[in-house]
Scaffold this motif. Structure first.
Motif, mmCIF file in Angstrom:
data_model
loop_
_atom_site.group_PDB
_atom_site.id
_atom_site.type_symbol
_atom_site.label_atom_id
_atom_site.label_comp_id
_atom_site.label_asym_id
_atom_site.label_seq_id
_atom_site.Cartn_x
_atom_site.Cartn_y
_atom_site.Cartn_z
ATOM 1 N N GLN A 16 -6.235 1.428 1.149
ATOM 2 C CA GLN A 16 -6.128 2.637 0.344
ATOM 3 C C GLN A 16 -7.223 3.652 0.638
ATOM 4 O O GLN A 16 -7.091 4.825 0.291
ATOM 5 C CB GLN A 16 -6.112 2.273 -1.139
ATOM 6 C CG GLN A 16 -4.681 2.019 -1.582
ATOM 7 C CD GLN A 16 -4.593 1.375 -2.940
ATOM 8 O OE1 GLN A 16 -5.591 1.033 -3.552
ATOM 9 N NE2 GLN A 16 -3.375 1.220 -3.417
ATOM 10 N N LYS B 123 1.877 -6.884 -6.961
ATOM 11 C CA LYS B 123 0.444 -7.093 -6.759
ATOM 12 C C LYS B 123 -0.067 -8.136 -7.742
ATOM 13 O O LYS B 123 -0.784 -9.058 -7.386
ATOM 14 C CB LYS B 123 -0.300 -5.767 -6.974
ATOM 15 C CG LYS B 123 -0.987 -5.242 -5.728
ATOM 16 C CD LYS B 123 -1.964 -4.165 -6.108
ATOM 17 C CE LYS B 123 -1.449 -2.785 -5.752
ATOM 18 N NZ LYS B 123 -2.332 -1.697 -6.204
ATOM 19 N N GLY B 124 0.346 -7.947 -9.004
ATOM 20 C CA GLY B 124 -0.078 -8.861 -10.064
ATOM 21 C C GLY B 124 0.395 -10.274 -9.804
ATOM 22 O O GLY B 124 -0.376 -11.227 -9.888
ATOM 23 N N ARG C 192 5.453 -1.922 -7.478
ATOM 24 C CA ARG C 192 4.336 -2.266 -6.625
ATOM 25 C C ARG C 192 3.267 -3.064 -7.383
ATOM 26 O O ARG C 192 2.794 -4.091 -6.927
ATOM 27 C CB ARG C 192 3.737 -0.973 -6.097
ATOM 28 C CG ARG C 192 2.890 -1.134 -4.896
ATOM 29 C CD ARG C 192 2.623 0.207 -4.322
ATOM 30 N NE ARG C 192 1.689 0.911 -5.191
ATOM 31 C CZ ARG C 192 0.783 1.757 -4.715
ATOM 32 N NH1 ARG C 192 0.728 2.019 -3.434
ATOM 33 N NH2 ARG C 192 -0.044 2.358 -5.527
ATOM 34 N N ASN C 193 2.922 -2.554 -8.563
ATOM 35 C CA ASN C 193 1.853 -3.206 -9.325
ATOM 36 C C ASN C 193 2.265 -4.578 -9.846
ATOM 37 O O ASN C 193 1.442 -5.485 -9.951
ATOM 38 C CB ASN C 193 1.410 -2.314 -10.482
ATOM 39 C CG ASN C 193 0.544 -1.188 -9.970
ATOM 40 O OD1 ASN C 193 -0.169 -1.349 -8.979
ATOM 41 N ND2 ASN C 193 0.643 -0.039 -10.615
ATOM 42 N N SER D 155 0.819 -1.205 0.000
ATOM 43 C CA SER D 155 0.000 0.000 0.000
ATOM 44 C C SER D 155 0.852 1.253 0.000
ATOM 45 O O SER D 155 0.379 2.340 -0.314
ATOM 46 C CB SER D 155 -0.900 0.041 1.223
ATOM 47 O OG SER D 155 -1.640 -1.118 1.281
#
Lengths: 299, 440
Positions: A189, A112-113, A108-109, A102
């Motif tokens: 978030q 996450k993926g 980061r993405n 977060s």
């Protein structure tokens, strides 16, 4: 009358009524036909001694008595304990990753993926992937021997009854962690960023931020995930069914229900088992809800 | 006002829901085949478990059949989860016209769903194995390929291990497997434990194969006292399964076996033998280095100096008794064509349904050993449907794999249970089911 009706139908009230009705019609129809009707039938079946075809015989609560008195049926809930513990590990991991992801960090993405991807893979494919993973000299064994563990010391992951349920619940954790993660990230978030700034000025470290800002703010989502985890643990089905067929002591209550229904053709008894499972889940949800509400009220 | 609208809408709903209904007739009369002309009009839906053949072999069948009967439209529907899905479809009247009769339909229920093909006595002289789906002397399902139950093996592995004679008793088989273990790198016997269903194939050995008695399954077993005790057919057959696993003659880790991979492994000589019906031979040959390496031997049991093998029909075809007259007539034509003209059994390495045809080449070992094929005789009127009833009620599940997995689990030491414990448990379950079904 007809004029009145056309007038009404053209009025705002009438239009609203039509829209509400037509929009609800299809989803409600689908829900009734494919959920409530079969469900009502299932409850009816649970009072009969019956197969798929042929005569049905009303037996009252005999099936329920059987579900509760047969040790081999109820014992399958023991297997759920593994998944239940797994669910807690899964939530802890998800919470940990969610907190990290977060905040601003590189890639980061991508992370996450990567963490979410397993959830998107079809359960059958996962079953096969992990069959290779746990195979003698499969992925896991190869990795372990590569770092120097002698092959004699590596257990058979699915053959050894002491650990095969742990192996399977590991697969479950791997698969479902992603969905918890996404839910937690979403909740985190929505926390006002100013809170972090304020706490930083006050000299709070990251753990304190997590403990006193993040956790209280996402309590609802955590508790929702907890209910889902408990439900998931008692109704585990897909992973053990595909990977081990429920053999070698990995039969869960749902697999037992399927075997009863389709192998032994005892539809009535299997329906009773399904109803028992449902009641159990409702009960747990109710208890959970009650505790949660109680706390809220006290606060 | 609102009421009126609601009633209009609910009427619409009613009409909509009725549109799906078919006013299918309940004609039960079946025309004889001879007086059906070649311009018969019909639309048939055929259900099959063979998802692999639907776009290839079956399409060609339709083309060939349409050359004779151009106005019969045939559509195939294949299901992966055939047994369960078809059973559920059968509970409605309009499921289609022809299906492979699922094992879930007990014999005494056959007349409720399917058209009779004729009397057993009338068909017996021309066809094999028609009693499989017979009830009250009438045949309700026609087989179109038949299997013998034996063991598929790799001839090269047997040779390399120094096995000179095909084993004909459990003891000889165990010794042969030991030779493979000692002399080659191959896995002597591959259980296919993880796939589940290959374990249930063992059950058939215990009938005609281990007894030489066609009546064993439907008329003897159902009434027997302690049919799983030492010396009884099931004990002999499953003891071999137990011993193979117990003496380490199977794969290292049965829980991760792979059905698709095992075909290639047998073909390459990495596996010695597997217990599967004769239908498996063609599939194994397709993936073998050389198809000649794959052999098929009878199950190693000798009764009174002679070897027998259980033989049975693969799925039998049944015709929906609720279909229209024309559809039933056309269905009969198609079924007849499939059996006599399609050459399906031969292409699958199966035994032909027609008595006139010879044994397939894959069963050469059977011919050499002078094995007698035994098909299960149907239950007598008194025992009709009894096997299914007791089997289900007892949860011994002879036709399914759970209890066989239990034997292997016990044999590899996963649970603390002896082979005799399991057999005793089966005996007591069987006895209590016999009691509840009114046999004793």
């Amino acid at each position: 009358m007809d004029i009145k009706f056309t007038k009404w139908i053209k009025s705002r009230q009438g239009q609203k009524w039509i829209i509400v009705f037509t929009f609800l019609l299809i989803p409600l129809l689908l829900l009734i036909v494919f959920t409530y009707l079969p469900f009502a039938k299932m409850i009816q079946f649970s009072f009969y001694q019956m197969g798929y075809l042929g005569k049905r015989e009303f037996v009252g609560i005999d099936n329920y008595v059987q579900v509760f008195t047969r040790p081999d049926y109820f014992a399958t809930f023991k297997v759920s304990i593994y998944y239940f513990i797994g669910a807690f590990i899964q939530m802890t991991l998800a919470l940990y990753f969610a907190s990290i992801l977060s905040f601003k960090m590189k890639g980061r993405n991508v992370f996450k993926g990567i963490l979410f991807l397993p959830y998107l893979i079809n359960g059958v494919a996962i079953g096969f992937i992990f069959l290779y993973f746990f195979k003698r000299m499969g992925t896991l064994d190869s990795l372990l021997t590569l770092i120097g563990v002698p092959i004699e010391q590596i257990p058979y992951w699915l053959k050894n009854r002491d650990i095969n349920n742990i192996s399977l619940s590991f697969v479950s954790v791997w698969r479902y962690m992603g969905i918890n993660l996404i839910m937690f990230i979403g909740a985190i978030q929505s926390i006002n960023g100013e809170l972090y700034e304020a706490s930083e000025i006050d000299g709070a470290n990251e753990w304190q931020q997590f403990r006193h800002i993040i956790l209280p703010s996402i309590k609802t989502v955590v508790s929702l995930n907890l209910i889902l985890a408990v439900k998931g643990a008692i109704s585990v089905f897909e992973i053990p069914y595909i990977m081990t067929n429920g053999s070698n002591g990995t039969t869960t209550f749902v697999i037992q229900t399927i075997v009863t229904a389709f192998k032994y053709k005892k539809v009535g008894l299997a329906s009773a088992m399904a109803v028992v499972l449902l009641v159990l889940i409702l009960l747990i949800t109710a208890i959970q809800e009650y505790c949660f509400k109680d706390k809220e009220a006290r606060q | 006002m609102k009421k009126k609208l609601a009633s209009v809408l609910s009427l619409m709903l009613l009409i909509m829901s009725c549109a799906g209904c078919n006013s299918g007739g309940n004609n039960k009369g079946v025309e004889t085949l001879s007086n059906v002309s070649s311009d018969i009009k019909a639309e048939l839906t055929v259900f099959t478990n063979r998802t692999d053949l639907i776009d290839t072999v079956f399409k060609d069948y339709i083309i060939e059949f349409n050359k004779l009967y151009p106005n019969v439209k045939i559509e195939y529907e294949a299901m992966t989860n055939y047994e369960e899905d078809m059973t559920i479809r059968l509970t409605t009247d309009n499921w289609g016209d022809i299906c492979m009769i699922p094992k879930t339909v007990s014999t005494n229920e056959l007349p409720n769903y399917f058209v009779s093909f004729g009397k057993v006595e009338a068909l017996e002289s021309e066809y094999n194995f028609i009693t499989e789906k017979a009830s009250g002397g009438e045949v309700y399902g026609m087989p179109w390929s038949c299997n013998a139950q034996g063991i598929v093996y790799n001839k090269k592995v047997f040779e390399a291990a120094g096995i000179t004679k095909i084993p004909s008793t459990p003891q000889e088989f165990l010794e042969a497997m030991k030779k493979i273990k000692d002399n080659t790198d191959a896995i002597p016997y591959y259980t296919n434990y993880a796939a589940g269903w290959p374990l249930s194939a063992w059950e058939d050995y215990a009938y005609g194969g281990a007894t030489g008695d066609a009546n064993y399954r439907n008329n003897v077993l159902v009434k027997a006292d302690n049919p799983f005790s030492e010396g009884k057919p099931h004990y002999i057959v499953y003891k071999l399964m137990y011993d193979l696993a117990n003496q380490g003659l199977i794969e290292e880790d049965p829980t991760t076996t792979d059905w698709e991979a095992c075909k290639g492994m047998l073909g390459r000589g990495e596996i010695g033998a597997m217990a599967l019906g004769s239908w498996a031979v063609v599939q194994m040959q397709e993936q073998a280095d050389s198809p000649d390496d794959i052999g098929y031997m009878p199950f190693p049991v000798t009764v009174g100096g002679k070897q027998y093998a259980t033989a049975s029909a693969d799925y039998c075809m049944g015709i929906n008794s609720k279909s229209s007259k024309e559809d039933i007539a056309a269905s009969r034509l198609y079924v007849d064509w499939l059996i006599k003209k399609s050459g399906f059994a031969q292409s699958q390495g199966g035994i032909s349904v027609l008595k006139a045809d010879a044994l397939p080449a894959t069963l050469q070992d059977f011919a050499d050993a002078n094995v007698e094929l035994i098909a299960n005789a149907p239950a007598t009127a008194e025992n009709e449907g009894l096997f299914d009833k007791i089997n289900d009620a007892s949860e011994v599940g002879l036709t399914s794999n759970e209890q066989k997995a239990r034997i292997i689990e016990a044999a590899i030491g996963a649970v603390n249970e002896s082979f005799n414990d399991i057999m005793n448990d089966w005996n007591s379950k069987w006895a209590s089911a016999q009691k509840s079904e009114g046999v004793k």
